[in-house]
Design a protein around this motif. Sequence first.
Motif, PDB file in Angstrom:
ATOM      1  N   LYS A 256     -13.242 -14.914   5.354  1.00 49.72           N
ATOM      2  CA  LYS A 256     -14.034 -14.064   4.472  1.00 49.72           C
ATOM      3  C   LYS A 256     -13.097 -13.129   3.679  1.00 49.72           C
ATOM      4  O   LYS A 256     -11.964 -12.885   4.071  1.00 49.72           O
ATOM      5  CB  LYS A 256     -15.013 -13.216   5.289  1.00 49.72           C
ATOM      6  CG  LYS A 256     -15.944 -14.018   6.178  1.00 49.72           C
ATOM      7  CD  LYS A 256     -16.922 -14.838   5.371  1.00 49.72           C
ATOM      8  CE  LYS A 256     -17.841 -15.655   6.271  1.00 49.72           C
ATOM      9  NZ  LYS A 256     -18.616 -14.817   7.202  1.00 49.72           N
ATOM     10  N   LEU A 257     -13.610 -12.590   2.592  1.00 51.56           N
ATOM     11  CA  LEU A 257     -12.838 -11.617   1.828  1.00 51.56           C
ATOM     12  C   LEU A 257     -12.560 -10.402   2.694  1.00 51.56           C
ATOM     13  O   LEU A 257     -13.468  -9.875   3.358  1.00 51.56           O
ATOM     14  CB  LEU A 257     -13.594 -11.215   0.567  1.00 51.56           C
ATOM     15  CG  LEU A 257     -12.870 -10.250  -0.379  1.00 51.56           C
ATOM     16  CD1 LEU A 257     -11.645 -10.905  -0.981  1.00 51.56           C
ATOM     17  CD2 LEU A 257     -13.819  -9.767  -1.470  1.00 51.56           C
ATOM     18  N   ALA A 258     -11.320  -9.955   2.695  1.00 51.43           N
ATOM     19  CA  ALA A 258     -10.908  -8.789   3.476  1.00 51.43           C
ATOM     20  C   ALA A 258      -9.959  -7.949   2.644  1.00 51.43           C
ATOM     21  O   ALA A 258      -9.418  -8.406   1.623  1.00 51.43           O
ATOM     22  CB  ALA A 258     -10.240  -9.235   4.773  1.00 51.43           C
ATOM     23  N   HIS A 259      -9.770  -6.718   3.084  1.00 54.20           N
ATOM     24  CA  HIS A 259      -8.727  -5.889   2.501  1.00 54.20           C
ATOM     25  C   HIS A 259      -7.648  -5.684   3.551  1.00 54.20           C
ATOM     26  O   HIS A 259      -7.952  -5.465   4.730  1.00 54.20           O
ATOM     27  CB  HIS A 259      -9.252  -4.535   2.025  1.00 54.20           C
ATOM     28  CG  HIS A 259      -8.229  -3.780   1.247  1.00 54.20           C
ATOM     29  ND1 HIS A 259      -8.007  -4.003  -0.099  1.00 54.20           N
ATOM     30  CD2 HIS A 259      -7.308  -2.864   1.616  1.00 54.20           C
ATOM     31  CE1 HIS A 259      -7.031  -3.239  -0.522  1.00 54.20           C
ATOM     32  NE2 HIS A 259      -6.578  -2.522   0.503  1.00 54.20           N
ATOM     33  N   ALA A 260      -6.389  -5.748   3.126  1.00 53.36           N
ATOM     34  CA  ALA A 260      -5.282  -5.636   4.070  1.00 53.36           C
ATOM     35  C   ALA A 260      -4.185  -4.765   3.497  1.00 53.36           C
ATOM     36  O   ALA A 260      -3.968  -4.737   2.277  1.00 53.36           O
ATOM     37  CB  ALA A 260      -4.725  -7.022   4.414  1.00 53.36           C
ATOM     38  N   ALA A 261      -3.518  -4.061   4.376  1.00 48.60           N
ATOM     39  CA  ALA A 261      -2.266  -3.403   4.033  1.00 48.60           C
ATOM     40  C   ALA A 261      -1.154  -4.185   4.697  1.00 48.60           C
ATOM     41  O   ALA A 261      -1.193  -4.430   5.913  1.00 48.60           O
ATOM     42  CB  ALA A 261      -2.266  -1.956   4.505  1.00 48.60           C
ATOM     43  N   VAL A 262      -0.197  -4.613   3.906  1.00 53.08           N
ATOM     44  CA  VAL A 262       0.975  -5.331   4.412  1.00 53.08           C
ATOM     45  C   VAL A 262       2.121  -4.320   4.491  1.00 53.08           C
ATOM     46  O   VAL A 262       2.421  -3.650   3.500  1.00 53.08           O
ATOM     47  CB  VAL A 262       1.354  -6.503   3.496  1.00 53.08           C
ATOM     48  CG1 VAL A 262       2.568  -7.250   4.055  1.00 53.08           C
ATOM     49  CG2 VAL A 262       0.176  -7.448   3.311  1.00 53.08           C
ATOM     50  N   VAL A 263       2.714  -4.220   5.663  1.00 56.56           N
ATOM     51  CA  VAL A 263       3.800  -3.263   5.882  1.00 56.56           C
ATOM     52  C   VAL A 263       5.055  -4.038   6.267  1.00 56.56           C
ATOM     53  O   VAL A 263       5.037  -4.810   7.237  1.00 56.56           O
ATOM     54  CB  VAL A 263       3.447  -2.262   6.999  1.00 56.56           C
ATOM     55  CG1 VAL A 263       4.630  -1.347   7.299  1.00 56.56           C
ATOM     56  CG2 VAL A 263       2.211  -1.459   6.624  1.00 56.56           C
ATOM     57  N   VAL A 264       6.120  -3.875   5.507  1.00 58.44           N
ATOM     58  CA  VAL A 264       7.432  -4.405   5.873  1.00 58.44           C
ATOM     59  C   VAL A 264       8.379  -3.210   5.902  1.00 58.44           C
ATOM     60  O   VAL A 264       8.641  -2.603   4.852  1.00 58.44           O
ATOM     61  CB  VAL A 264       7.927  -5.477   4.893  1.00 58.44           C
ATOM     62  CG1 VAL A 264       9.316  -5.965   5.294  1.00 58.44           C
ATOM     63  CG2 VAL A 264       6.946  -6.647   4.836  1.00 58.44           C
ATOM     64  N   TYR A 265       8.853  -2.893   7.088  1.00 62.16           N
ATOM     65  CA  TYR A 265       9.647  -1.681   7.266  1.00 62.16           C
ATOM     66  C   TYR A 265      11.050  -2.055   7.720  1.00 62.16           C
ATOM     67  O   TYR A 265      11.222  -2.787   8.698  1.00 62.16           O
ATOM     68  CB  TYR A 265       8.988  -0.765   8.305  1.00 62.16           C
ATOM     69  CG  TYR A 265       9.586   0.623   8.352  1.00 62.16           C
ATOM     70  CD1 TYR A 265       9.131   1.621   7.507  1.00 62.16           C
ATOM     71  CD2 TYR A 265      10.618   0.935   9.241  1.00 62.16           C
ATOM     72  CE1 TYR A 265       9.675   2.901   7.522  1.00 62.16           C
ATOM     73  CE2 TYR A 265      11.175   2.202   9.269  1.00 62.16           C
ATOM     74  CZ  TYR A 265      10.697   3.180   8.409  1.00 62.16           C
ATOM     75  OH  TYR A 265      11.242   4.447   8.437  1.00 62.16           O
ATOM     76  N   ALA A 266      12.044  -1.573   6.997  1.00 67.77           N
ATOM     77  CA  ALA A 266      13.448  -1.856   7.344  1.00 67.77           C
ATOM     78  C   ALA A 266      13.895  -0.854   8.401  1.00 67.77           C
ATOM     79  O   ALA A 266      14.649   0.087   8.133  1.00 67.77           O
ATOM     80  CB  ALA A 266      14.328  -1.772   6.104  1.00 67.77           C
ATOM     81  N   GLY A 267      13.390  -1.057   9.634  1.00 70.41           N
ATOM     82  CA  GLY A 267      13.723  -0.144  10.717  1.00 70.41           C
ATOM     83  C   GLY A 267      12.849  -0.381  11.929  1.00 70.41           C
ATOM     84  O   GLY A 267      12.151  -1.393  12.043  1.00 70.41           O
ATOM     85  N   GLU A 268      12.862   0.575  12.846  1.00 75.18           N
ATOM     86  CA  GLU A 268      12.192   0.454  14.135  1.00 75.18           C
ATOM     87  C   GLU A 268      10.676   0.609  14.003  1.00 75.18           C
ATOM     88  O   GLU A 268      10.168   1.263  13.085  1.00 75.18           O
ATOM     89  CB  GLU A 268      12.724   1.514  15.104  1.00 75.18           C
ATOM     90  CG  GLU A 268      14.223   1.445  15.353  1.00 75.18           C
ATOM     91  CD  GLU A 268      14.594   0.320  16.313  1.00 75.18           C
ATOM     92  OE1 GLU A 268      13.674  -0.274  16.912  1.00 75.18           O
ATOM     93  OE2 GLU A 268      15.797   0.042  16.456  1.00 75.18           O
TER      94      GLU A 268
END
Length: 455
Positions: A256-268
């Motif tokens: 289904k249609l969703a909203h997402a936050a994609v997080v790519v963090y250069a660290g811990e």
Amino acid sequence: MTVRAMMAGSLVGPGDPSYDEARQVFNGMIDRRPALIAQCESRDDVVTALALAADRGWEVAVRAGGHSAAGFGVTEGGLVIDLRRMAAVEVDSARKVATVAGGATWADVDRACAPYGLATTGGRVSTTGVAGLTLGGGSGWLERSFGLACDNVLSAEVVTVDGRVVVASEDENPELFWALHGGGGNFGVVTELTFRLHPLQTTTLGLLFWPPDAGPEVTRAYRDLLEGDAPDALGGGSAYLTGPPEEFVPPHLVGKLAHAAVVVYAGEEGAARDSIASLLALAPDSAMITPMPYADIQSALDDPPGFRNYWSAEHLMALPDEAIDLVHAASAHMVVPSPSQQILIPWGGALAQETADWPLPHRRTQWVVHPLGLWTDPADDARGIAWARDLCASVRPYATGDVYLNFTGDEGHERVVAGLGAANYRRLEEVKTAYDPENRLHLNHNIAPALTPVG
């Protein structure tokens, strides 16, 4: 001696069993039949292939990853220079440098660098070709930390259309070196790139999901976070997409249609969680946040080839609530279920701080609205293309007018000039005239030679 005998690689034609597989590119809409595919294994093979195309009067396509939305990596009735067999990556960990052959993908680079705790900015899909992405600028998850892929290029080996092998760097052929930072494959076939690498021991991936109606509130919080005191280590995007069938996705959002936050963090992980506290406070329906090797993050969101694709983009210097509402409204017209997505990408950080005068006028942009339409049924073509175009048109009153060309298909000459900047385009015309005066390499975001009128 025949051309086949002169080449270490293979020549594949319409009568060969592997022909249909060899001519397939990432975008399933593209169905072109080249006269011949030269599967090159060395720069000498590239020289031979270019000479053959010139002798036969054939159009030339250059293929590395084959991810061009416009299908620039394959030609109808001409010659494809297929570099995929040239995929070696050599890492000098002491100098923090990687030498990458012209047919390598980002998966090849990421996995070669990982044992040394080193990385550089690559694309968001591991099967993307290194050369094509980099020559167009090179946006990726790590750009806020390390700049664009092209910012990290130290030198390039180029085979010109007349068969010369030249090296471009700050000290050698500097005008060509400048042109390769955004000017694409207009000037020759790039058979090798040398990159600066950066220490990267730990990375964290986060995928946070909400119902689509939460999109405006989440996007406003995401905007405020990135325009506030977010560290350069934080990258990612705010996206509308189809909930994938994964354990970390709530069952009511799968398919289904969703909203997402994609997080790519250069660290811990702890630092990543701290940096997105304002998003976590919005009570996502699910939040998968975990340390993950960068090479695995790069391949976590890969889509298989064969889907029908239409992409575009608009750049915004600011992201007012009105633009956020327009993006939300457009989400209702996405082709769902499918891998289609609308991702709002934050720029800034190291990308904006780069001081080199590359032909990339858009690097001061703060936000990129990037619809990616992907579907399987040709009956959805009109709807999918209209959705992407209409979304871009709706936010255009807030747009800067420039564009990162790798995020687009073939949108015409004016769009190419907008992507490079008018003054840069004129300078690039001169470089094109010096290296490809007959415009034999025109299957790209094309820069015409200075003496060639543009239709």
